[in-house]
Design an enzyme around this catalytic site. Structure first.
Site, PDB file in Angstrom:
ATOM      1  N   HIS A   1      -6.919  12.049   0.558  1.00  0.00           N
ATOM      2  CA  HIS A   1      -5.960  11.007   0.925  1.00  0.00           C
ATOM      3  C   HIS A   1      -4.567  11.585   1.147  1.00  0.00           C
ATOM      4  CE1 HIS A   1      -9.082   8.208  -0.407  1.00  0.00           C
ATOM      5  NE2 HIS A   1      -8.422   7.276   0.257  1.00  0.00           N
ATOM      6  N   HIS A   2      -3.699  10.748   1.705  1.00  0.00           N
ATOM      7  CA  HIS A   2      -2.299  11.118   1.944  1.00  0.00           C
ATOM      8  C   HIS A   2      -1.597  11.464   0.621  1.00  0.00           C
ATOM      9  CE1 HIS A   2      -1.021   7.175   0.373  1.00  0.00           C
ATOM     10  NE2 HIS A   2      -2.121   6.719   0.956  1.00  0.00           N
TER      11      HIS A   2
ATOM     12  N   GLY B   1     -10.675   4.345  -5.177  1.00  0.00           N
ATOM     13  CA  GLY B   1     -11.628   3.278  -5.504  1.00  0.00           C
ATOM     14  C   GLY B   1     -12.930   3.461  -4.729  1.00  0.00           C
TER      15      GLY B   1
ATOM     16  N   GLY C   1      -6.933  -5.440  -1.770  1.00  0.00           N
ATOM     17  CA  GLY C   1      -7.183  -4.083  -1.300  1.00  0.00           C
ATOM     18  C   GLY C   1      -6.664  -3.049  -2.275  1.00  0.00           C
TER      19      GLY C   1
ATOM     20  N   LYS D   1      -0.515   8.741  -2.438  1.00  0.00           N
ATOM     21  CA  LYS D   1      -1.463   7.904  -3.190  1.00  0.00           C
ATOM     22  C   LYS D   1      -1.296   8.183  -4.688  1.00  0.00           C
ATOM     23  CE  LYS D   1      -6.367   6.624  -3.468  1.00  0.00           C
ATOM     24  NZ  LYS D   1      -6.044   5.195  -3.592  1.00  0.00           N
TER      25      LYS D   1
ATOM     26  N   PRO E   1     -12.702  -2.091  -2.284  1.00  0.00           N
ATOM     27  CA  PRO E   1     -12.128  -0.739  -2.407  1.00  0.00           C
ATOM     28  C   PRO E   1     -11.847  -0.089  -1.058  1.00  0.00           C
ATOM     29  CG  PRO E   1     -14.100  -0.975  -3.777  1.00  0.00           C
ATOM     30  CD  PRO E   1     -14.035  -2.184  -2.896  1.00  0.00           C
ATOM     31  N   ASN E   2     -12.584  -0.477  -0.029  1.00  0.00           N
ATOM     32  CA  ASN E   2     -12.333   0.122   1.287  1.00  0.00           C
ATOM     33  C   ASN E   2     -12.691  -0.886   2.375  1.00  0.00           C
ATOM     34  OD1 ASN E   2     -12.251   1.742   3.639  1.00  0.00           O
ATOM     35  ND2 ASN E   2     -12.597   3.564   2.370  1.00  0.00           N
TER      36      ASN E   2
HETATM   37  P1  NAP Z   1       2.577   1.518  -0.783  1.00  0.00           P
HETATM   38  O1  NAP Z   1       3.092   1.872   0.578  1.00  0.00           O
HETATM   39  O2  NAP Z   1       3.193   2.165  -1.978  1.00  0.00           O
HETATM   40  O3  NAP Z   1       2.683  -0.053  -0.887  1.00  0.00           O
HETATM   41  C1  NAP Z   1       2.598  -0.782  -2.084  1.00  0.00           C
HETATM   42  C2  NAP Z   1       3.638  -1.884  -1.965  1.00  0.00           C
HETATM   43  O4  NAP Z   1       3.461  -2.832  -3.014  1.00  0.00           O
HETATM   44  C3  NAP Z   1       5.063  -1.320  -2.102  1.00  0.00           C
HETATM   45  O5  NAP Z   1       5.868  -1.864  -1.084  1.00  0.00           O
HETATM   46  C4  NAP Z   1       5.474  -1.800  -3.471  1.00  0.00           C
HETATM   47  O6  NAP Z   1       6.855  -1.977  -3.577  1.00  0.00           O
HETATM   48  C5  NAP Z   1       4.750  -3.136  -3.537  1.00  0.00           C
HETATM   49  N1  NAP Z   1       4.681  -3.674  -4.890  1.00  0.00           N
HETATM   50  C6  NAP Z   1       4.613  -3.004  -6.068  1.00  0.00           C
HETATM   51  N2  NAP Z   1       4.560  -3.881  -7.087  1.00  0.00           N
HETATM   52  C7  NAP Z   1       4.601  -5.120  -6.551  1.00  0.00           C
HETATM   53  C8  NAP Z   1       4.591  -6.432  -7.082  1.00  0.00           C
HETATM   54  N3  NAP Z   1       4.529  -6.643  -8.418  1.00  0.00           N
HETATM   55  N4  NAP Z   1       4.652  -7.489  -6.237  1.00  0.00           N
HETATM   56  C9  NAP Z   1       4.714  -7.277  -4.914  1.00  0.00           C
HETATM   57  N5  NAP Z   1       4.747  -6.067  -4.329  1.00  0.00           N
HETATM   58  C10 NAP Z   1       4.680  -4.986  -5.141  1.00  0.00           C
HETATM   59  O7  NAP Z   1       1.012   1.805  -0.884  1.00  0.00           O
HETATM   60  P2  NAP Z   1      -0.101   1.605   0.239  1.00  0.00           P
HETATM   61  O8  NAP Z   1      -0.424   2.889   0.859  1.00  0.00           O
HETATM   62  O9  NAP Z   1       0.256   0.438   1.095  1.00  0.00           O
HETATM   63  O10 NAP Z   1      -1.337   1.222  -0.676  1.00  0.00           O
HETATM   64  C11 NAP Z   1      -1.327   0.028  -1.470  1.00  0.00           C
HETATM   65  C12 NAP Z   1      -2.649  -0.085  -2.206  1.00  0.00           C
HETATM   66  O11 NAP Z   1      -3.699  -0.254  -1.259  1.00  0.00           O
HETATM   67  C13 NAP Z   1      -3.029   1.153  -3.028  1.00  0.00           C
HETATM   68  O12 NAP Z   1      -3.661   0.730  -4.206  1.00  0.00           O
HETATM   69  C14 NAP Z   1      -4.024   1.871  -2.133  1.00  0.00           C
HETATM   70  O13 NAP Z   1      -4.924   2.669  -2.863  1.00  0.00           O
HETATM   71  C15 NAP Z   1      -4.721   0.677  -1.537  1.00  0.00           C
HETATM   72  N6  NAP Z   1      -5.443   0.907  -0.271  1.00  0.00           N
HETATM   73  C16 NAP Z   1      -6.610   0.239  -0.127  1.00  0.00           C
HETATM   74  C17 NAP Z   1      -7.314   0.331   1.049  1.00  0.00           C
HETATM   75  C18 NAP Z   1      -8.580  -0.468   1.193  1.00  0.00           C
HETATM   76  O14 NAP Z   1      -9.228  -0.406   2.247  1.00  0.00           O
HETATM   77  N7  NAP Z   1      -8.959  -1.244   0.179  1.00  0.00           N
HETATM   78  C19 NAP Z   1      -6.858   1.127   2.094  1.00  0.00           C
HETATM   79  C20 NAP Z   1      -5.649   1.808   1.930  1.00  0.00           C
HETATM   80  C21 NAP Z   1      -4.934   1.671   0.731  1.00  0.00           C
HETATM   81  P3  NAP Z   1       7.730  -0.777  -4.233  1.00  0.00           P
HETATM   82  O15 NAP Z   1       7.814   0.285  -3.201  1.00  0.00           O
HETATM   83  O16 NAP Z   1       8.990  -1.463  -4.506  1.00  0.00           O
HETATM   84  O17 NAP Z   1       7.030  -0.336  -5.487  1.00  0.00           O
END
Ligand code: NAP
Length: 266
Positions: A154-155, A164, A100, A158, A125-126
């Site tokens: 977005h929030h 994406g 994701g 991001k 991407p979504n």
């Molecule tokens: P987030 O709250 O910042 O979560 C990302 C997490 O990944 C954090 O806990 C981070 O830890 C951890 N992380 C970073 N590097 C890592 C590694 N090498 N190994 C394991 N964990 C690691 O962000 P989020 O809002 O959850 O979004 C995460 C991603 O999903 C983004 O790319 C966002 O754009 C995407 N997203 C996709 C969708 C979809 O439908 N495809 C929907 C929403 C979001 P730290 O805090 O320690 O860095």
């Protein structure tokens, strides 16, 4: 038999939601969780998952925990730099990947296609099914309009822009129509005012706003009419039916697939 799932980025906003969704699904079992910042804490502590459905799993700091726990499918919601490093590890270990994390480009996808020979990857991407429909509707509308712009909102945490979803939407619309009117702008007073120029010159505008989750509006225009196609995810739970669908289907979807469309039948 339930699918053994590992969640990477388990301490993040999406990752913890995925932990709850996997724990609550009768066809999946949460066997591993990885997140360096949350390492040592339990999934119960970081995601509020009950002990009898995976809450006792201890979050690991390294991806080794996935293979050690016998994860068949790994769900990754991290950051672009992390997913670039993580994908080869999943492929090498023969684990199916549901990705994701956004921010991957064409070179990353080509690399993933070379690497995933023993297992499959779904790069989405979504995961919101309404958003997938929005993209499809925009693609269908594209040949009937002369101009199109995308506003994604977005929030405020991001880290990548545009989203994406916005990039993917622009690519699909560009592929669906070869005739777009030229941008009339001759003078840009404030740099960036016209947004970023995506495929086929489709402009993409990124709004980062406290209080929002994930939203997108596609505006198409032709002589005397416009069409607006809008989707709003008000809560991260909106992504979970798509994530679980991907978890259940990745094992039988060969190679590397981008988007949920194939799984939804279009
Ligand atoms: P987030 O709250 O910042 O979560 C990302 C997490 O990944 C954090 O806990 C981070 O830890 C951890 N992380 C970073 N590097 C890592 C590694 N090498 N190994 C394991 N964990 C690691 O962000 P989020 O809002 O959850 O979004 C995460 C991603 O999903 C983004 O790319 C966002 O754009 C995407 N997203 C996709 C969708 C979809 O439908 N495809 C929907 C929403 C979001 P730290 O805090 O320690 O860095």
């Amino acid at each position: 038999m339930s699918v053994r799932v590992g969640v990477v980025g388990a301490g993040g906003r999406m990752g913890s939601e995925v932990c709850r969704a996997v724990a609550g699904d009768a066809g999946t079992e949460l066997v591993a969780a990885v997140d360096p910042q949350s390492a040592g804490r339990t999934v119960g502590e970081v995601a509020g998952v009950a002990a009898d459905v995976g809450g006792g799993v201890v979050v690991a700091g390294s991806l080794d925990a996935l293979a050690d726990a016998g994860a068949e499918v790994v769900v990754d919601f991290t950051v672009p730099d992390a997913i670039r490093a993580n994908l080869p590890v999943y492929a090498e270990a023969g684990m199916h990947a549901v990705v994701g994390t956004t921010g991957l480009g064409g070179d990353d996808l080509a690399d993933a296609r070379r690497r995933f020979t023993r297992s499959n990857a779904l790069i989405v991407p979504n995961f919101a099914i309404g958003a997938v429909l929005m993209i499809r509707f925009a693609e269908l509308a594209a040949p009937w309009f002369d101009t199109a712009e995308i506003i994604e909102l977005h929030h405020d945490r991001k880290v990548d822009a545009p989203s994406g979803t916005a990039t993917h939407t622009a690519e699909r619309m560009a592929a669906a129509s070869g005739s777009w009117a030229a941008d009339p702008t001759e003078k840009t007073v404030l740099p960036g005012a016209r947004g970023g120029e995506g495929p086929a010159g489709i402009r993409v505008h990124s709004v980062r706003m406290r209080g929002m989750v994930a939203h997108q509006e596609v505006i198409l225009g032709a002589e005397g009419q416009t069409l607006s196609i809008r989707h709003d995810s008000y809560d991260r739970t909106s992504f979970m039916p798509g994530v679980l669908l991907a978890v259940h289907r990745v094992g039988t979807t060969p190679g590397v697939t981008v988007g949920l469309d194939t799984l939804l039948g279009f």
